[in-house]
Design an enzyme around this catalytic site. Structure first.
Site, mmCIF file in Angstrom:
data_model
loop_
_atom_site.group_PDB
_atom_site.id
_atom_site.type_symbol
_atom_site.label_atom_id
_atom_site.label_comp_id
_atom_site.label_asym_id
_atom_site.label_seq_id
_atom_site.Cartn_x
_atom_site.Cartn_y
_atom_site.Cartn_z
ATOM 1 N N ASN A 8 0.847 -1.196 0.000
ATOM 2 C CA ASN A 8 0.000 0.000 0.000
ATOM 3 C C ASN A 8 0.885 1.250 0.000
ATOM 4 O OD1 ASN A 8 -1.826 2.059 0.455
ATOM 5 N ND2 ASN A 8 -2.884 1.042 2.130
ATOM 6 N N ARG A 95 -2.061 -1.500 -4.017
ATOM 7 C CA ARG A 95 -3.067 -0.435 -4.087
ATOM 8 C C ARG A 95 -2.675 0.586 -5.144
ATOM 9 N NH1 ARG A 95 -3.106 4.638 -0.532
ATOM 10 N NH2 ARG A 95 -5.087 5.657 -0.994
ATOM 11 N N HIS A 184 -10.096 6.436 -1.883
ATOM 12 C CA HIS A 184 -10.201 5.740 -0.583
ATOM 13 C C HIS A 184 -11.256 4.634 -0.609
ATOM 14 C CE1 HIS A 184 -8.652 9.720 1.296
ATOM 15 N NE2 HIS A 184 -7.634 8.889 1.116
ATOM 16 N N ARG A 245 -3.477 19.193 2.206
ATOM 17 C CA ARG A 245 -4.249 19.535 1.000
ATOM 18 C C ARG A 245 -5.420 20.445 1.346
ATOM 19 N NH1 ARG A 245 -5.005 13.487 -1.235
ATOM 20 N NH2 ARG A 245 -3.574 12.827 0.399
ATOM 21 N N ASP A 287 -0.740 17.094 12.564
ATOM 22 C CA ASP A 287 -1.122 16.012 13.474
ATOM 23 C C ASP A 287 -2.227 16.511 14.401
ATOM 24 O OD1 ASP A 287 -1.270 14.135 15.629
ATOM 25 O OD2 ASP A 287 0.729 13.419 15.128
ATOM 26 N N ARG A 289 -3.662 15.148 16.856
ATOM 27 C CA ARG A 289 -3.444 14.881 18.278
ATOM 28 C C ARG A 289 -2.629 16.002 18.914
ATOM 29 N NH1 ARG A 289 -1.074 9.041 17.097
ATOM 30 N NH2 ARG A 289 -0.111 10.393 15.535
ATOM 31 N N ILE A 333 -7.074 9.703 12.020
ATOM 32 C CA ILE A 333 -7.702 10.807 12.737
ATOM 33 C C ILE A 333 -9.062 10.384 13.268
ATOM 34 C CG2 ILE A 333 -8.636 13.145 12.517
ATOM 35 C CD1 ILE A 333 -6.494 13.682 10.397
ATOM 36 N N GLU A 335 -10.076 7.521 14.111
ATOM 37 C CA GLU A 335 -9.969 6.518 15.172
ATOM 38 C C GLU A 335 -9.336 7.065 16.445
ATOM 39 O OE1 GLU A 335 -7.795 3.330 13.335
ATOM 40 O OE2 GLU A 335 -9.047 3.466 11.540
ATOM 41 N N ASN A 336 -8.476 8.092 16.329
ATOM 42 C CA ASN A 336 -7.625 8.480 17.454
ATOM 43 C C ASN A 336 -7.823 9.900 17.988
ATOM 44 O OD1 ASN A 336 -6.211 5.956 17.272
ATOM 45 N ND2 ASN A 336 -5.092 6.765 15.519
ATOM 46 N N GLU A 386 -6.871 -1.235 5.099
ATOM 47 C CA GLU A 386 -6.760 -1.349 3.652
ATOM 48 C C GLU A 386 -5.954 -2.580 3.243
ATOM 49 O OE1 GLU A 386 -6.985 3.246 2.111
ATOM 50 O OE2 GLU A 386 -5.174 2.618 3.176
#
Length: 401
Positions: A8, A95, A184, A245, A287, A289, A333, A335-336, A386
């Site tokens: 990937n 991929r 995606h 982006r 990031d 987080r 992002i 998930e966390n 993925e």
């Protein structure tokens, strides 16, 4: 069981996994990972990571100055440290971000398929070239093993014309293939199939909005198990605000910046692809987080803009769906970063979402239900994978050959 090497490539990373695919499995998550690793920081400070139970267990330096040398590093590790399973490898799945609208499933790599991938490199310059470089490394180091291209665009082939066509003259659009393709797809399909399994619903009865939120982000509206719209368009630059982006902006900004900065179109596209999004607003990182832990105005503005644009997309897709039942958060992002999820869901109570703020704050890894019991619209975290999806789809496609 079929043994698959899943590759990937991203813009500056290469994930690679050895996956066992069961003969009778029906969804990707039923596959079994034998190895999970990645080459990170390609072209900058490259290093090879090996994961165990989702966490880094080993780190090694590697001379990955570009994607082809990164793939060579990955294959060298496999040959020397996993030589036994490599001798029994059944196929390789890679991929590919942009395959246009013609490829509805993974395809065996042929000269024609390569030419088509090259033709779409103009529309996905950060991604398609990387896939071609991986193919070249595989052809050199693992000859004779069947290789399949798994296209991110395939899942969105069901988007209807009124959603994929841009409001520009049809003759011009059709001449140059200017339309919404969507990306995606491997991730969106994985979240869809996982939701269907955990909810006990037939796939063709599922109506949800899926959110793939990472440095590259997109939303998809899924009606009766089929994509009917998605935020990314002709290229992976369109749609949501992302890590670096811009996402969709007023198209007049491009010629304006060319005039004001004395810049070429390529220079402006570099700004929109590499220097915008969360990084462009926060100034030093994308990031989420890190941004969520800061109190400065730039960090807070970046997060608000990011979540606001996601919430607009979700609201629009909920309105487009018939009887929407859930919003699914996936990707790093999604998930966390509880802050982003909370800001996205804040305005969805009018659609029937009773958001569980306590569970949301505690959920920073693994699957979770973020809505209260009895909520008409549900919210879930479903970690996307993925690599498993690539392996599952490629084995299924090879069975049809």
């Amino acid at each position: 069981m079929s043994l698959v090497l899943s590759l990937n490539p991203g813009s500056a990373s290469l994930k690679f996994e050895l996956i066992g695919v069961q003969a009778a499995q029906t969804i990707a998550s039923q596959g079994r990972k034998l190895l999970s690793a990645s080459v990170e920081g390609i072209g900058k400070q490259p290093h090879l990571l090996i994961y165990h139970d989702g966490k880094v267990s080993q780190t090694h330096p590697c001379p990955a100055h570009d994607m082809r040398s990164a793939a060579a590093c990955a294959l060298d590790l496999l040959r020397h440290r996993y030589s036994q399973p490599i001798r029994h490898l059944d196929l390789i799945g890679v991929r590919v971000v942009h395959g246009g609208s013609k490829y509805l499933r993974p395809e065996p790599l042929t000269s024609k398929v390569k030419r088509d991938i090259e033709a779409f490199e103009e529309l996905a310059p950060l991604h398609n070239k990387g896939s071609l470089d991986v193919f070249a490394a595989v052809d050199k180091d693992l000859p004779g093993i069947p290789v399949y291209a798994a296209f991110d665009t395939s899942f969105h082939a069901t988007v209807p014309e009124h959603a994929w066509r841009y409001p520009i003259p049809c003759g011009i659009a059709d001449q140059f293939g200017i339309r919404k393709y969507g990306f995606h797809g491997l991730s969106h399909r994985y979240m869809l199939e996982q939701y269907a399994q955990t909810s006990g619903k037939p796939l063709d009865k599922v109506n949800i909005v899926t959110l793939h939120l990472e440095s590259g982000s997109s939303a998809a509206a899924i009606q009766n198990g089929r994509s009917i719209d998605t935020t990314m368009g002709l290229t992976p630059l369109g749609g949501l605000m992302m890590g670096t982006r811009s996402g969709s902006i007023d198209p007049a900004i491009v010629p304006l910046l060319m005039r004001k900065l004395g810049a070429s179109a390529g220079m402006v596209m570099h700004i929109l692809n590499q220097r915008s999004g969360l990084l462009g607003i926060a100034g030093d990182t994308f990031d989420t987080r890190d941004l969520a832990s800061r109190i400065d105005d730039a960090a807070q503005l970046a997060l608000k803009m990011f979540a606001y644009r996601i919430r607009l997309a979700v609201g629009g897709y909920l309105a487009a769906l018939e009887k929407p039942e859930a919003v699914i958060f996936g990707g790093g992002i999604g998930e966390n970063t509880p802050t982003v999820r909370e800001q996205v869901c804040r305005g969805l109570s009018t659609f029937g979402l009773d958001f569980d703020e306590g569970i949301n704050l505690l959920s920073t890894s693994g699957p979770a239900c973020l809505s209260l019991p009895g909520s008409r619209l549900q919210a879930h975290v479903i970690p996307s994978d993925e690599g498993l999806q690539i392996a599952h789809e490629c084995v299924a496609a090879s069975a049809l050959e």
